[in-house]
Motif scaffolding. Structure first.
Motif, PDB file in Angstrom:
ATOM      1  N   ASN A 239      24.124 -75.858  -3.170  1.00  0.00           N
ATOM      2  CA  ASN A 239      23.660 -77.207  -3.742  1.00  0.00           C
ATOM      3  C   ASN A 239      23.996 -78.156  -2.243  1.00  0.00           C
ATOM      4  N   ASN A 240      24.770 -77.849  -1.347  1.00  0.00           N
ATOM      5  CA  ASN A 240      24.789 -78.672  -0.212  1.00  0.00           C
ATOM      6  C   ASN A 240      24.347 -78.059   1.148  1.00  0.00           C
ATOM      7  N   ASN A 241      23.657 -76.993   0.670  1.00  0.00           N
ATOM      8  CA  ASN A 241      22.926 -76.123   1.778  1.00  0.00           C
ATOM      9  C   ASN A 241      24.058 -75.698   2.893  1.00  0.00           C
ATOM     10  N   ALA A 242      25.418 -75.497   2.565  1.00  0.00           N
ATOM     11  CA  ALA A 242      26.239 -75.258   3.783  1.00  0.00           C
ATOM     12  C   ALA A 242      26.137 -73.916   4.233  1.00  0.00           C
ATOM     13  N   THR A 243      26.481 -73.692   5.271  1.00  0.00           N
ATOM     14  CA  THR A 243      26.042 -72.318   5.951  1.00  0.00           C
ATOM     15  C   THR A 243      27.663 -71.888   6.163  1.00  0.00           C
ATOM     16  N   ILE A 244      27.858 -70.730   5.570  1.00  0.00           N
ATOM     17  CA  ILE A 244      29.269 -70.236   5.652  1.00  0.00           C
ATOM     18  C   ILE A 244      29.073 -68.778   6.053  1.00  0.00           C
ATOM     19  N   LEU A 245      30.387 -68.466   7.267  1.00  0.00           N
ATOM     20  CA  LEU A 245      30.671 -67.325   7.666  1.00  0.00           C
ATOM     21  C   LEU A 245      32.009 -67.002   7.137  1.00  0.00           C
ATOM     22  N   MET A 246      32.318 -65.951   6.496  1.00  0.00           N
ATOM     23  CA  MET A 246      33.628 -65.443   5.982  1.00  0.00           C
ATOM     24  C   MET A 246      34.046 -63.958   6.401  1.00  0.00           C
ATOM     25  N   VAL A 247      34.840 -63.854   6.988  1.00  0.00           N
ATOM     26  CA  VAL A 247      35.514 -62.779   7.216  1.00  0.00           C
ATOM     27  C   VAL A 247      36.373 -62.461   6.070  1.00  0.00           C
ATOM     28  N   THR A 248      36.087 -61.077   5.596  1.00  0.00           N
ATOM     29  CA  THR A 248      37.122 -60.657   4.453  1.00  0.00           C
ATOM     30  C   THR A 248      37.189 -59.256   4.414  1.00  0.00           C
ATOM     31  N   HIS A 249      38.268 -58.570   3.937  1.00  0.00           N
ATOM     32  CA  HIS A 249      38.623 -57.333   3.468  1.00  0.00           C
ATOM     33  C   HIS A 249      38.279 -57.196   2.115  1.00  0.00           C
ATOM     34  N   ASP A 250      37.925 -58.123   1.353  1.00  0.00           N
ATOM     35  CA  ASP A 250      38.005 -58.055  -0.151  1.00  0.00           C
ATOM     36  C   ASP A 250      36.512 -57.927  -0.496  1.00  0.00           C
ATOM     37  N   SER A 251      36.266 -56.623  -1.197  1.00  0.00           N
ATOM     38  CA  SER A 251      34.949 -56.619  -1.704  1.00  0.00           C
ATOM     39  C   SER A 251      34.379 -57.654  -2.629  1.00  0.00           C
ATOM     40  N   PHE A 252      35.235 -57.665  -3.716  1.00  0.00           N
ATOM     41  CA  PHE A 252      35.067 -58.970  -4.733  1.00  0.00           C
ATOM     42  C   PHE A 252      34.543 -60.213  -4.007  1.00  0.00           C
ATOM     43  N   ALA A 253      35.388 -60.974  -3.026  1.00  0.00           N
ATOM     44  CA  ALA A 253      34.938 -61.954  -2.228  1.00  0.00           C
ATOM     45  C   ALA A 253      33.672 -61.604  -1.573  1.00  0.00           C
ATOM     46  N   ALA A 254      33.408 -60.758  -1.079  1.00  0.00           N
ATOM     47  CA  ALA A 254      32.100 -60.607  -0.265  1.00  0.00           C
ATOM     48  C   ALA A 254      30.878 -60.402  -1.205  1.00  0.00           C
ATOM     49  N   SER A 255      31.114 -59.858  -2.594  1.00  0.00           N
ATOM     50  CA  SER A 255      30.199 -60.074  -3.411  1.00  0.00           C
ATOM     51  C   SER A 255      29.499 -61.184  -3.881  1.00  0.00           C
ATOM     52  N   TYR A 256      30.214 -62.515  -3.567  1.00  0.00           N
ATOM     53  CA  TYR A 256      29.695 -63.647  -3.608  1.00  0.00           C
ATOM     54  C   TYR A 256      28.812 -64.132  -2.470  1.00  0.00           C
ATOM     55  N   CYS A 257      28.600 -63.516  -1.241  1.00  0.00           N
ATOM     56  CA  CYS A 257      27.801 -63.859  -0.434  1.00  0.00           C
ATOM     57  C   CYS A 257      26.390 -63.498  -0.303  1.00  0.00           C
ATOM     58  N   LYS A 258      25.570 -63.963   0.177  1.00  0.00           N
ATOM     59  CA  LYS A 258      23.999 -63.596   0.168  1.00  0.00           C
ATOM     60  C   LYS A 258      23.765 -62.453   1.146  1.00  0.00           C
ATOM     61  N   ARG A 259      24.686 -62.307   1.995  1.00  0.00           N
ATOM     62  CA  ARG A 259      24.398 -61.371   3.220  1.00  0.00           C
ATOM     63  C   ARG A 259      25.899 -60.731   3.544  1.00  0.00           C
ATOM     64  N   VAL A 260      26.020 -59.313   3.642  1.00  0.00           N
ATOM     65  CA  VAL A 260      27.148 -58.860   4.111  1.00  0.00           C
ATOM     66  C   VAL A 260      26.902 -57.829   5.364  1.00  0.00           C
ATOM     67  N   ILE A 261      27.865 -58.463   6.366  1.00  0.00           N
ATOM     68  CA  ILE A 261      27.634 -57.511   7.747  1.00  0.00           C
ATOM     69  C   ILE A 261      28.894 -56.644   7.874  1.00  0.00           C
ATOM     70  N   PHE A 262      28.680 -55.270   8.220  1.00  0.00           N
ATOM     71  CA  PHE A 262      29.735 -54.412   8.491  1.00  0.00           C
ATOM     72  C   PHE A 262      29.811 -54.128   9.917  1.00  0.00           C
ATOM     73  N   ILE A 263      31.108 -54.122  10.216  1.00  0.00           N
ATOM     74  CA  ILE A 263      31.357 -53.900  11.732  1.00  0.00           C
ATOM     75  C   ILE A 263      32.574 -52.559  11.709  1.00  0.00           C
ATOM     76  N   LYS A 264      32.081 -51.798  12.761  1.00  0.00           N
ATOM     77  CA  LYS A 264      32.895 -50.529  12.716  1.00  0.00           C
ATOM     78  C   LYS A 264      33.224 -50.443  14.355  1.00  0.00           C
ATOM     79  N   ASP A 265      34.453 -50.273  14.650  1.00  0.00           N
ATOM     80  CA  ASP A 265      34.571 -49.905  16.248  1.00  0.00           C
ATOM     81  C   ASP A 265      33.871 -50.991  17.142  1.00  0.00           C
ATOM     82  N   GLY A 266      33.866 -52.087  16.772  1.00  0.00           N
ATOM     83  CA  GLY A 266      33.518 -53.169  17.517  1.00  0.00           C
ATOM     84  C   GLY A 266      31.840 -53.181  17.513  1.00  0.00           C
TER      85      GLY A 266
END
Length: 256
Positions: free
Chosen positions: A194-221
């Protein structure tokens, strides 16, 4: 509209005089547009915290560039860096970072007060944000008088009230119980929708990540994979997240 553009980002820790070197980030490229809600996930030691620290200007990359609103923040120096951080970035930390000697209202409006925003504008933004976050009835309380979930929603309000270009979350649900986590994530989703806020969230929690529109996975940098929610239900998106984490060795949490 492009908010974040990362090009050939590299971060190497270690001595320049022959000591052991460790590559935390290895030539990462990434773009995030206005209105996205993006999660960053990966196993412990994958580089996701370093990634957030570089984007937030807390740390400097070894090479590469980080453009936020078209400006390469890796080239900014004080006092311009502090001004840019104050005007363009909002932060939500795991440990809230609220001042106990101030009310929730005073904590939330502090960024606007420091920038000498007119009182009428402060009151309007405060009312709008705190209603959406469900904390408008407790603004006169101090942080020690409210729950962890309420404190984190106040921290989210403080992060968003100055209309930053990018809101950065560092494990924002890490110190919360499941009920408070759901309330915070729903509030962030509301601000994104509703506010068009742009959010980038680092999380280890799959439940939290499921609220995102896109999830990016990093491995070994390195960027390992990314998935978009699209028309998937949150439960189906959560299952997709779990499948990828099972491959790269990330943590997982039960969905509720």
């Amino acid at each position: 509209m492009e908010v974040l553009n990362i090009r050939n980002l590299k971060k190497v820790y270690g001595s320049r005089f022959g000591g052991v070197k460790y590559t935390a980030l290895d030539n990462i490229d990434l773009k995030i547009n206005q209105g996205e809600f993006v999660g960053i996930m990966g196993p412990s030691g994958s580089g996701k915290t370093t990634f957030l620290n570089v984007i937030s200007t807390i740390d400097k990359p070894t090479s590469g560039s980080v453009f936020i609103d078209g400006k390469d923040v890796t080239k900014l120096r004080e006092p311009h860096l502090s001004q840019f951080r104050r005007e363009k970035l909002g932060f939500i930390f795991q440990d809230f970072n609220l001042l106990d000697n101030m009310t929730l209202k005073e904590n939330i409006v502090l960024p606007l007060a420091l920038s000498k925003t007119p009182y009428s504008t402060i009151e309007q933004r405060l009312s709008d944000i705190t209603k959406k976050l469900g904390i408008n009835e407790i603004l006169n309380k101090h942080p020690y008088e409210v729950s962890g979930g309420q404190k984190q929603r106040a921290a989210a309000a403080r992060a968003i009230i100055s209309n930053p270009s990018l809101v950065l979350g560092d494990e924002p649900t890490g110190a919360l119980d499941s009920k408070s986590s759901k309330e915070l994530l729903s509030a962030l989703q509301n601000l994104n929708d509703n506010n068009n806020a742009t959010i980038l969230m680092v999380t280890h929690d799959s439940f939290a990540a499921s609220y995102c529109k896109r999830v990016i996975f990093i491995k070994d940098g390195k960027l390992f994979n990314e998935i978009y929610k699209g028309d998937m239900s949150r439960k189906d998106f959560y299952q997709r997240i779990l499948k990828i984490l099972s491959v790269i060795g990330g943590d997982s949490d039960d969905i509720g």
